[in-house]
Design an enzyme around this catalytic site. Sequence first.
Site, PDB file in Angstrom:
ATOM      1  N   ASN A 266      13.427  -5.255  -1.345  1.00  0.00           N
ATOM      2  CA  ASN A 266      13.157  -5.378  -2.770  1.00  0.00           C
ATOM      3  C   ASN A 266      14.247  -6.187  -3.451  1.00  0.00           C
ATOM      4  O   ASN A 266      15.385  -6.269  -2.965  1.00  0.00           O
ATOM      5  CB  ASN A 266      12.972  -4.008  -3.438  1.00  0.00           C
ATOM      6  CG  ASN A 266      14.275  -3.274  -3.672  1.00  0.00           C
ATOM      7  OD1 ASN A 266      15.039  -3.615  -4.571  1.00  0.00           O
ATOM      8  ND2 ASN A 266      14.527  -2.259  -2.869  1.00  0.00           N
ATOM      9  N   VAL A 267      13.865  -6.806  -4.536  1.00  0.00           N
ATOM     10  CA  VAL A 267      14.810  -7.472  -5.438  1.00  0.00           C
ATOM     11  C   VAL A 267      14.435  -7.034  -6.842  1.00  0.00           C
ATOM     12  O   VAL A 267      13.249  -6.902  -7.169  1.00  0.00           O
ATOM     13  CB  VAL A 267      14.778  -9.003  -5.313  1.00  0.00           C
ATOM     14  CG1 VAL A 267      15.505  -9.457  -4.054  1.00  0.00           C
ATOM     15  CG2 VAL A 267      13.345  -9.538  -5.296  1.00  0.00           C
ATOM     16  N   ARG A 268      15.429  -6.791  -7.675  1.00  0.00           N
ATOM     17  CA  ARG A 268      15.144  -6.212  -8.977  1.00  0.00           C
ATOM     18  C   ARG A 268      16.191  -6.655 -10.006  1.00  0.00           C
ATOM     19  O   ARG A 268      17.308  -7.051  -9.656  1.00  0.00           O
ATOM     20  CB  ARG A 268      15.121  -4.683  -8.883  1.00  0.00           C
ATOM     21  CG  ARG A 268      16.403  -4.074  -8.333  1.00  0.00           C
ATOM     22  CD  ARG A 268      16.284  -2.600  -8.023  1.00  0.00           C
ATOM     23  NE  ARG A 268      17.534  -2.073  -7.502  1.00  0.00           N
ATOM     24  CZ  ARG A 268      17.873  -2.082  -6.217  1.00  0.00           C
ATOM     25  NH1 ARG A 268      17.039  -2.568  -5.318  1.00  0.00           N
ATOM     26  NH2 ARG A 268      19.034  -1.586  -5.829  1.00  0.00           N
TER      27      ARG A 268
ATOM     28  N   HIS B 259       4.274  -1.332   7.205  1.00  0.00           N
ATOM     29  CA  HIS B 259       4.091  -0.368   8.295  1.00  0.00           C
ATOM     30  C   HIS B 259       3.176  -0.991   9.345  1.00  0.00           C
ATOM     31  O   HIS B 259       1.951  -1.014   9.186  1.00  0.00           O
ATOM     32  CB  HIS B 259       3.475   0.933   7.772  1.00  0.00           C
ATOM     33  CG  HIS B 259       4.373   1.723   6.878  1.00  0.00           C
ATOM     34  ND1 HIS B 259       5.502   2.360   7.355  1.00  0.00           N
ATOM     35  CD2 HIS B 259       4.320   1.978   5.546  1.00  0.00           C
ATOM     36  CE1 HIS B 259       6.093   2.980   6.351  1.00  0.00           C
ATOM     37  NE2 HIS B 259       5.409   2.762   5.249  1.00  0.00           N
TER      38      HIS B 259
ATOM     39  N   HIS C 107      20.011  15.294   4.874  1.00  0.00           N
ATOM     40  CA  HIS C 107      19.590  16.608   5.381  1.00  0.00           C
ATOM     41  C   HIS C 107      19.258  16.563   6.871  1.00  0.00           C
ATOM     42  O   HIS C 107      19.121  17.608   7.498  1.00  0.00           O
ATOM     43  CB  HIS C 107      18.398  17.144   4.571  1.00  0.00           C
ATOM     44  CG  HIS C 107      17.173  16.288   4.636  1.00  0.00           C
ATOM     45  ND1 HIS C 107      16.969  15.200   3.812  1.00  0.00           N
ATOM     46  CD2 HIS C 107      16.075  16.364   5.428  1.00  0.00           C
ATOM     47  CE1 HIS C 107      15.800  14.650   4.082  1.00  0.00           C
ATOM     48  NE2 HIS C 107      15.234  15.326   5.060  1.00  0.00           N
TER      49      HIS C 107
ATOM     50  N   GLY D 258       7.644   7.191 -15.879  1.00  0.00           N
ATOM     51  CA  GLY D 258       6.220   7.131 -16.175  1.00  0.00           C
ATOM     52  C   GLY D 258       5.527   5.946 -15.554  1.00  0.00           C
ATOM     53  O   GLY D 258       4.523   5.453 -16.083  1.00  0.00           O
ATOM     54  N   GLY D 259       6.048   5.472 -14.421  1.00  0.00           N
ATOM     55  CA  GLY D 259       5.414   4.349 -13.732  1.00  0.00           C
ATOM     56  C   GLY D 259       4.098   4.750 -13.083  1.00  0.00           C
ATOM     57  O   GLY D 259       3.707   5.919 -13.077  1.00  0.00           O
TER      58      GLY D 259
ATOM     59  N   HIS E 119      11.424  -2.742   4.900  1.00  0.00           N
ATOM     60  CA  HIS E 119      11.389  -2.600   3.443  1.00  0.00           C
ATOM     61  C   HIS E 119      12.310  -3.650   2.838  1.00  0.00           C
ATOM     62  O   HIS E 119      13.359  -3.983   3.393  1.00  0.00           O
ATOM     63  CB  HIS E 119      11.881  -1.195   3.055  1.00  0.00           C
ATOM     64  CG  HIS E 119      12.440  -1.117   1.673  1.00  0.00           C
ATOM     65  ND1 HIS E 119      13.794  -1.188   1.418  1.00  0.00           N
ATOM     66  CD2 HIS E 119      11.841  -0.977   0.464  1.00  0.00           C
ATOM     67  CE1 HIS E 119      14.003  -1.097   0.118  1.00  0.00           C
ATOM     68  NE2 HIS E 119      12.838  -0.962  -0.483  1.00  0.00           N
TER      69      HIS E 119
ATOM     70  N   HIS F 247      20.612  -8.756  11.702  1.00  0.00           N
ATOM     71  CA  HIS F 247      21.894  -8.745  11.001  1.00  0.00           C
ATOM     72  C   HIS F 247      22.524 -10.131  10.928  1.00  0.00           C
ATOM     73  O   HIS F 247      23.239 -10.433   9.959  1.00  0.00           O
ATOM     74  CB  HIS F 247      22.837  -7.736  11.650  1.00  0.00           C
ATOM     75  CG  HIS F 247      22.558  -6.331  11.221  1.00  0.00           C
ATOM     76  ND1 HIS F 247      23.050  -5.801  10.056  1.00  0.00           N
ATOM     77  CD2 HIS F 247      21.795  -5.354  11.788  1.00  0.00           C
ATOM     78  CE1 HIS F 247      22.631  -4.551   9.921  1.00  0.00           C
ATOM     79  NE2 HIS F 247      21.865  -4.259  10.964  1.00  0.00           N
TER      80      HIS F 247
END
Length: 302
Positions: free
Chosen positions: A110-112, A98, A177, A260-261, A108, A147
């Site tokens: 991420n890699v997982r 930010h 929404h 539960g993180g 943002h 891009h």
Amino acid sequence: MNTPNINQIKSFFLSLQDEICQQLEQADSKAKFTEQCWQREEGGGGRSRIMKEGTIFEQAGANFSHVSGDMLPLSATAHRPELAGRHYQAMGVSLVIHPLNPYIPTSHANVRFFIAEKEGEAPVWWFGGGFDLTPYYGFKEDAIHWHTTARDICRPYGEDVYPKYKEWCDNYFYIKHRNEARGIGGLFYDDLNTPDFEHCFNFTQDIGKGFLSAYLPIVEKRKEILWGERERQFQLYRRGRYVEFNLVWDRGTLFGLQSGGRTESILMSMPPLVRWEYDYHPEPGSAEAALYIDFLPVKNWI
């Protein structure tokens, strides 16, 4: 080879977190990341890093986590009921930036990696990740650069990869929404486990290492633009959309909370300041209105 090497994946994720933090500190020149290591009672842990009150970055988080357990949360088994009753490991690096200057976009990445195992059966595993850009004041050349970089990262893996993962990103980061996109998209992929482990791991490494080459040139180009209270208020208002998406729709947030993180680490994606305004509409013809007209509608930028 189609057997995941968990130690190899973990080693890459840890080094990626180190490299990203180092480059962001260098770009900011003032703020430094602080680290908190944590353990999870059910299994695993991680290291959370936060940068605050920088010259460029108002707040940035770069987290590594590696958690395990014997029962998957509902957010995981709802889409994959065959995973129920399997021991699992989930591992990854997540990054949210930010900036202070409203002319620099929020971003943002991420890699997982996920694996679920059961005695006597083959493991179920996959990679996921990507990166996306959320501007407040859009610039066409920035969108094209973003891009183009994403396409070039994907190109060695096939000409169909970028369009497929761009579309997935556009669909995923959509605030249903509000009936609007969160930003201008990028790449999003999940459930990647073909043709083999090496291919999927190489692709995920390229996504992780390629993120800053997409983002930092935009930061450098926009960081000197002067801004005032009008731009700041619009930035804070639009940050509200970011919060709404993450708390209502984001599967990663739900998985983290339901498994539960560590709550502080999961919610590090939240901006430090944000505001809501009832029934706000930008002034027609304004730079603020241009975001809604020229940038948020899904389009092919390249």
